[in-house]
Design an enzyme around this catalytic site. Structure first.
Site, PDB file in Angstrom:
ATOM      1  N   CYS A 100      44.197  28.392  27.681  1.00 29.61           N
ATOM      2  CA  CYS A 100      45.233  29.428  27.745  1.00 29.61           C
ATOM      3  C   CYS A 100      46.586  28.747  27.925  1.00 29.61           C
ATOM      4  O   CYS A 100      46.789  28.010  28.882  1.00 29.61           O
ATOM      5  CB  CYS A 100      44.947  30.368  28.915  1.00 29.61           C
ATOM      6  SG  CYS A 100      46.320  31.445  29.335  1.00 29.61           S
ATOM      7  N   CYS A 104      52.341  33.782  26.599  1.00 27.37           N
ATOM      8  CA  CYS A 104      52.323  35.063  25.867  1.00 27.37           C
ATOM      9  C   CYS A 104      52.590  36.258  26.765  1.00 27.37           C
ATOM     10  O   CYS A 104      53.132  37.267  26.299  1.00 27.37           O
ATOM     11  CB  CYS A 104      50.980  35.259  25.186  1.00 27.37           C
ATOM     12  SG  CYS A 104      50.187  33.750  24.667  1.00 27.37           S
ATOM     13  N   THR A 191      48.499  34.714  35.257  1.00 25.44           N
ATOM     14  CA  THR A 191      48.411  33.607  34.309  1.00 25.44           C
ATOM     15  C   THR A 191      49.739  32.854  34.230  1.00 25.44           C
ATOM     16  O   THR A 191      50.770  33.450  33.949  1.00 25.44           O
ATOM     17  CB  THR A 191      48.051  34.171  32.921  1.00 25.44           C
ATOM     18  OG1 THR A 191      46.746  34.718  32.984  1.00 25.44           O
ATOM     19  CG2 THR A 191      48.096  33.098  31.860  1.00 25.44           C
ATOM     20  N   GLU A 257      45.634  30.457  36.978  1.00 28.65           N
ATOM     21  CA  GLU A 257      45.933  31.799  37.468  1.00 28.65           C
ATOM     22  C   GLU A 257      46.171  31.712  38.974  1.00 28.65           C
ATOM     23  O   GLU A 257      45.609  30.833  39.632  1.00 28.65           O
ATOM     24  CB  GLU A 257      44.760  32.763  37.205  1.00 28.65           C
ATOM     25  CG  GLU A 257      44.823  33.490  35.868  1.00 28.65           C
ATOM     26  CD  GLU A 257      44.363  32.653  34.686  1.00 28.65           C
ATOM     27  OE1 GLU A 257      43.660  31.652  34.912  1.00 28.65           O
ATOM     28  OE2 GLU A 257      44.711  32.976  33.537  1.00 28.65           O
ATOM     29  N   HIS A 292      49.311  42.689  24.506  1.00 29.60           N
ATOM     30  CA  HIS A 292      48.466  41.587  24.990  1.00 29.60           C
ATOM     31  C   HIS A 292      47.067  41.654  24.376  1.00 29.60           C
ATOM     32  O   HIS A 292      46.409  40.637  24.213  1.00 29.60           O
ATOM     33  CB  HIS A 292      48.434  41.552  26.516  1.00 29.60           C
ATOM     34  CG  HIS A 292      48.259  40.147  27.037  1.00 29.60           C
ATOM     35  ND1 HIS A 292      49.072  39.109  26.652  1.00 29.60           N
ATOM     36  CD2 HIS A 292      47.327  39.600  27.858  1.00 29.60           C
ATOM     37  CE1 HIS A 292      48.661  37.988  27.230  1.00 29.60           C
ATOM     38  NE2 HIS A 292      47.599  38.257  27.974  1.00 29.60           N
ATOM     39  N   TYR A 296      45.131  38.568  22.010  1.00 29.14           N
ATOM     40  CA  TYR A 296      43.793  37.973  22.095  1.00 29.14           C
ATOM     41  C   TYR A 296      43.159  37.786  20.725  1.00 29.14           C
ATOM     42  O   TYR A 296      42.232  36.992  20.576  1.00 29.14           O
ATOM     43  CB  TYR A 296      42.896  38.835  22.995  1.00 29.14           C
ATOM     44  CG  TYR A 296      43.097  38.555  24.472  1.00 29.14           C
ATOM     45  CD1 TYR A 296      44.354  38.273  24.977  1.00 29.14           C
ATOM     46  CD2 TYR A 296      42.021  38.569  25.359  1.00 29.14           C
ATOM     47  CE1 TYR A 296      44.546  38.014  26.312  1.00 29.14           C
ATOM     48  CE2 TYR A 296      42.205  38.309  26.713  1.00 29.14           C
ATOM     49  CZ  TYR A 296      43.461  38.040  27.182  1.00 29.14           C
ATOM     50  OH  TYR A 296      43.647  37.789  28.508  1.00 29.14           O
ATOM     51  N   CYS A 299      44.946  33.982  20.286  1.00 30.89           N
ATOM     52  CA  CYS A 299      44.643  32.831  21.152  1.00 30.89           C
ATOM     53  C   CYS A 299      43.148  32.570  21.238  1.00 30.89           C
ATOM     54  O   CYS A 299      42.701  31.420  21.150  1.00 30.89           O
ATOM     55  CB  CYS A 299      45.246  33.021  22.540  1.00 30.89           C
ATOM     56  SG  CYS A 299      44.352  34.131  23.649  1.00 30.89           S
ATOM     57  N   GLU A 447      37.930  35.493  30.633  1.00 31.22           N
ATOM     58  CA  GLU A 447      39.194  36.165  30.328  1.00 31.22           C
ATOM     59  C   GLU A 447      39.039  37.083  29.120  1.00 31.22           C
ATOM     60  O   GLU A 447      39.744  38.084  28.994  1.00 31.22           O
ATOM     61  CB  GLU A 447      40.312  35.157  30.095  1.00 31.22           C
ATOM     62  CG  GLU A 447      41.668  35.851  30.119  1.00 31.22           C
ATOM     63  CD  GLU A 447      42.824  34.903  30.037  1.00 31.22           C
ATOM     64  OE1 GLU A 447      42.766  33.998  29.197  1.00 31.22           O
ATOM     65  OE2 GLU A 447      43.780  35.060  30.807  1.00 31.22           O
TER      66      GLU A 447
HETATM   67 FE1  SF4 Z   1      46.572  33.014  27.716  1.00 33.44          FE
HETATM   68 FE2  SF4 Z   1      45.737  34.167  25.464  1.00 33.44          FE
HETATM   69 FE3  SF4 Z   1      46.981  35.629  27.341  1.00 33.44          FE
HETATM   70 FE4  SF4 Z   1      48.297  33.808  25.838  1.00 33.44          FE
HETATM   71  S1  SF4 Z   1      47.305  35.699  25.117  1.00 33.44           S
HETATM   72  S2  SF4 Z   1      48.510  34.123  28.042  1.00 33.44           S
HETATM   73  S3  SF4 Z   1      46.777  32.199  25.660  1.00 33.44           S
HETATM   74  S4  SF4 Z   1      44.998  34.571  27.516  1.00 33.44           S
HETATM   75 FE    FE Z   2      45.335  36.589  29.402  1.00 34.34          FE
END
Ligand code: SF4
Ligand code: FE
Length: 483
Positions: A100, A104, A191, A257, A292, A296, A299, A447
């Protein structure tokens, strides 16, 4: 200085006076801490890649706020093309870090707060949108990393914020002053907070008039007096203290985190984006969560690419690559991973402008994206473990492998195909272990379940956005039903 180098970013974090705790101690130098550094390296990658001409189109954008080229992680999306590029950028970073990369949440908070403040101002004549635009321009000019803080501890889930036995279980305003507000509470599993310059706080759920004091959004520097962070443990985290790069699996990158406490933190008026307009809490939550959940689809897919590659390598090193069931499992992993990507791209391509002018994803498709993410990475991990074999969890340590007496024995008995060194075989198995069960399982597997909202949160949104009435009308028309 609209674009910082990775090195400048690291040094800028070093200058902050954050209050970070881990294993019962205050960490005076989080930047060089061996457990925490890999997470910082992941964020650094968002700066390093933005410097490379070949990634400029994905990693940067021209800001309508400043007219300058800024890092896409600080950008306000101007088109569906921007939304698509965001997902592609996240996939790229997942591939480069297998972790991660944390930045983001700030980008997603940026875009949710941008549009919501506009609509609050339209209704109440407040000045939140202008406050936010100034803050956003400051972040872009200085290329800052921003944490997006939404999740409150929530205490008894059956009770509203104001009805909790302990009033701090949702972050709230405890004092209103002429020059700002004072807040108390906490945000859970934040995060990247220890690697962020600033934090944007948002409410965690829809709220009613009795929860006015909890309907608050603002931004403050992460080292503001009263803020402190208690770092979350990760599975196998102390392996990073043992000095074995091999045993860690992914020694360079990670995520982090922390439980972040706000103990009487002062927020000046010009940094407030919501203050008591309770009916807008739900809009802010829905938009941030939507962005968000789109994230996902980028990422997790990038990290999935690394895991699929590792499983394929493990099969090669075992001499099993030609077996038809192995090929089929790799196809299944690819199918699942690309399905997630399809969802990320689709909710972006189907995006639309908000009243404020920035672009938002299609919320139904973004929630479908995340709902799939709560399932498919688990199956991808299961298949990776299947292909890799039990050695993923039974391989001896690097110390034994380097031992003059034991090393040759391990080398002899744990070799797969003769042309590949035992060390390389162990390296790829440790990487799979890291993604499936180790420190990166926080950012990949678990996650995938709970990040950006647990599965039920998406099902509520899918129910709300699914438009069953319209589907009933379609069925009635085809069946010639007249009621
Ligand atoms: Fe982390 Fe993915 Fe959230 Fe970006 S979108 S902060 S990489 S979990
Ligand atoms: Fe996340």
């Amino acid at each position: 200085m609209p674009l910082m180098t990775g090195e400048q970013y690291i040094e800028s974090i070093r200058k902050l006076n954050m209050q970070v705790y881990m294993f019962g101690k205050k960490i005076d130098n989080p930047v060089d801490d061996p457990i925490l550094r890999p997470a910082l390296n992941s964020v650094r990658m968002t700066y390093d890649l933005a410097q490379k001409p070949e990634y400029q189109d994905l990693m940067t954008a021209v800001s309508p706020l400043t007219g300058k080229r800024v890092n896409r992680f600080t950008h306000i999306h101007q088109s569906t093309e921007d939304l698509v590029k965001k997902v592609k950028m996240q996939r790229l970073l997942g591939q480069k870090t297998a972790a991660c990369f944390q930045r983001c949440v700030g980008m997603d908070a940026f875009n949710a707060v941008f549009s919501t403040t506009y609509e609050v101002d339209q209704k109440y004549g407040t000045g939140y949108h202008e406050n936010f635009r100034k803050f956003a321009a400051y972040v872009q000019e200085n290329d800052l990393t921003v944490d997006g803080a939404m999740t409150d501890p929530k205490g008894d889930r059956s009770k509203a914020p104001h009805a909790q036995d302990d009033p701090d279980l949702f972050l709230r305003v405890v004092e209103r002053r002429p020059d700002g507000v004072v807040v108390c509470g906490a945000k859970a599993h934040q995060t990247g907070i220890i690697n962020s310059h600033e934090v944007i706080v948002m409410p965690t759920q829809s709220m009613g008039p009795d929860d006015r004091d909890y309907a608050v959004s603002f931004a403050v520097p992460a080292d503001t007096p009263g803020i402190y962070m208690i770092v979350g443990r990760q599975s196998c985290d102390t392996r990073k203290l043992e000095g074995s790069e091999l045993d860690v699996g992914n020694s360079e990158f990670g995520g982090v985190e922390a439980l972040t406490v706000f103990d009487h933190v002062f927020v000046p008026n010009e940094r407030i984006f919501l203050n008591g307009e309770a009916e807008f809490a739900g809009m802010l939550v829905e938009r941030f969560a939507g962005y968000h959940r789109q994230s996902y689809g980028g990422c997790k897919v990038g990290v999935g690419d690394v895991l699929i590659g590792a499983a394929a390598l493990a099969a090669d090193y075992n001499g099993a690559a030609k077996a038809s069931h192995i090929k089929d499992k790799l196809i299944e992993m690819t199918h699942l991973n690309e399905t997630l990507y399809c969802c990320g791209i689709a909710c972006s391509a189907e995006g639309h402008p908000t009243e404020s002018g920035n672009y938002i994803i299609d919320l139904l498709l973004a929630n479908v994206c995340k709902q799939n993410v709560t399932r498919f990475p688990y199956e991808i991990v299961r298949l990776a473990e299947d292909i890799a074999g039990g050695l993923v969890v039974t391989a001896p340590s690097e110390a034994d492998f380097r031992d003059p007496k034991l090393g040759p024995v391990i080398d002899k008995y744990l070799r797969g195909v003769a042309s590949v060194s035992t060390e390389n075989r162990l390296r790829v198995l440790r990487l799979i272990e890291n993604l499936a069960l180790g420190t990166a399982a926080v950012g990949y597997r678990t996650e995938s379940m709970h990040g950006a909202g647990s599965p039920q949160a998406q099902r509520i949104m899918i129910a709300r956005q699914g438009n069953l009435e319209h589907k009933k009308e379609l069925a009635k028309a085809i069946a010639h039903i007249k009621e």
